[in-house]
Design a protein around this motif. Structure first.
Motif, mmCIF file in Angstrom:
data_model
loop_
_atom_site.group_PDB
_atom_site.id
_atom_site.type_symbol
_atom_site.label_atom_id
_atom_site.label_comp_id
_atom_site.label_asym_id
_atom_site.label_seq_id
_atom_site.Cartn_x
_atom_site.Cartn_y
_atom_site.Cartn_z
ATOM 1 N N LEU A 1 0.822 -1.213 0.000
ATOM 2 C CA LEU A 1 0.000 0.000 0.000
ATOM 3 C C LEU A 1 0.855 1.261 0.000
ATOM 4 O O LEU A 1 0.637 2.173 -0.806
ATOM 5 C CB LEU A 1 -0.903 0.030 1.241
ATOM 6 N N VAL A 2 1.823 1.320 0.923
ATOM 7 C CA VAL A 2 2.600 2.554 1.021
ATOM 8 C C VAL A 2 3.524 2.734 -0.182
ATOM 9 O O VAL A 2 3.820 3.868 -0.566
ATOM 10 C CB VAL A 2 3.383 2.643 2.349
ATOM 11 N N ARG A 3 3.948 1.632 -0.803
ATOM 12 C CA ARG A 3 4.731 1.763 -2.039
ATOM 13 C C ARG A 3 3.895 2.432 -3.123
ATOM 14 O O ARG A 3 4.360 3.328 -3.831
ATOM 15 C CB ARG A 3 5.195 0.392 -2.524
ATOM 16 N N ARG B 1 7.744 5.379 5.602
ATOM 17 C CA ARG B 1 6.934 4.418 6.355
ATOM 18 C C ARG B 1 7.234 2.991 5.912
ATOM 19 O O ARG B 1 7.271 2.063 6.728
ATOM 20 C CB ARG B 1 5.454 4.739 6.191
ATOM 21 N N ALA B 2 7.428 2.823 4.619
ATOM 22 C CA ALA B 2 7.797 1.495 4.124
ATOM 23 C C ALA B 2 9.146 1.065 4.691
ATOM 24 O O ALA B 2 9.321 -0.077 5.136
ATOM 25 C CB ALA B 2 7.836 1.490 2.602
ATOM 26 N N LEU B 3 10.094 1.977 4.710
ATOM 27 C CA LEU B 3 11.431 1.643 5.194
ATOM 28 C C LEU B 3 11.466 1.413 6.697
ATOM 29 O O LEU B 3 12.323 0.679 7.200
ATOM 30 C CB LEU B 3 12.421 2.744 4.797
ATOM 31 N N GLU B 4 10.532 2.009 7.422
ATOM 32 C CA GLU B 4 10.434 1.722 8.856
ATOM 33 C C GLU B 4 10.080 0.268 9.088
ATOM 34 O O GLU B 4 10.521 -0.344 10.068
ATOM 35 C CB GLU B 4 9.370 2.618 9.500
ATOM 36 N N ARG B 5 9.279 -0.284 8.188
ATOM 37 C CA ARG B 5 8.850 -1.678 8.311
ATOM 38 C C ARG B 5 9.853 -2.641 7.690
ATOM 39 O O ARG B 5 9.967 -3.790 8.109
ATOM 40 C CB ARG B 5 7.478 -1.876 7.643
#
Length: 224
Positions: A147-149, A170-174
């Motif tokens: 989703l965030v991608r 946010r993607a990189l946080e995960r």
């Protein structure tokens, strides 16, 4: 429900295991093995019944419903019923939003944003080392990342580089090794004229890819 609403940690764990089954029945033997892995199963059948009674009391303390309304049980298995699961709501919203995006629905981005807000963190993060929680946790995390991608790429295309940066981060946080998120972030920063930050982020991307033996993409803001 707050932790102190439960009289028993095993009762709470029973609910968690059933949640991870996503509506599929769990065999009594499987539940006993997962709740009391180091004890003889024959000694734990009564404990399982006690845990079930505790769960039912917590879910319906005033006994408004029949005993099996929320947790149905027979001599073979247990299953959760009549309960809305927040992660299932998230997955459904994510699927609908991504389908709308792929068919160029003008409302797709709004749907993607709404779906993204429904993800509140890793599934049962406090049970990180329990095998029965891993599959659902990884599925939800993968869906959130997808989703965030998409949101980050869509923001780049519309020139909303601040939002693109937010979603890529946010993607990189995960997942610190998410190559697509790294490249989208570099592209957004470069397109926004923040070339120093873009180069810094590109170096961070190269470092991460080298850690997992992936050849990094060349830095070129025209193609990233």
């Amino acid at each position: 429900m707050p932790a102190d609403a439960w009289q028993s940690r095993k009762a709470r764990d029973l609910v968690k295991i059933l949640l991870a089954r996503r509506g599929a029945p769990a065999a009594r033997e499987t539940l006993i093995d997962q709740l009391w892995p180091d004890e003889p199963p024959a000694k734990c059948a009564n404990r399982l019944s006690v845990a079930l009674s505790t769960v039912r009391a917590v879910f319906d303390p005033e006994r408004h419903f029949p005993p099996g309304h929320f947790v149905a049980a027979d001599k073979f298995s247990f299953v959760l019923r009549n309960i809305t699961l927040d992660f299932e709501v998230f997955l459904a919203a994510a699927r609908d939003a991504q389908a709308a995006y792929h068919r160029n629905d003008p409302d797709a981005v709004r749907m993607l944003v709404l779906a993204e807000t429904l993800y509140t963190g890793d599934f049962l993060a406090e049970d990180r080392y329990e095998d029965w929680a891993v599959a659902v946790r990884e599925q939800l995390k993968a869906k959130y990342l997808s989703l965030v991608r998409v949101l980050a790429r869509a923001a780049v295309h519309t020139g909303d580089y601040d939002s693109a940066e937010t979603y890529a981060l946010r993607a990189l946080e995960r997942d610190a090794f998410d190559e697509q998120a790294h490249l989208t972030l570099v592209r957004a920063l470069s397109a926004a004229g923040r070339h120093g930050q873009a180069r810094q982020r590109y170096r961070a991307y190269v470092t991460k890819m080298c850690e997992i033996d992936v050849v990094p993409a060349a830095f070129d803001h025209r193609t990233l």
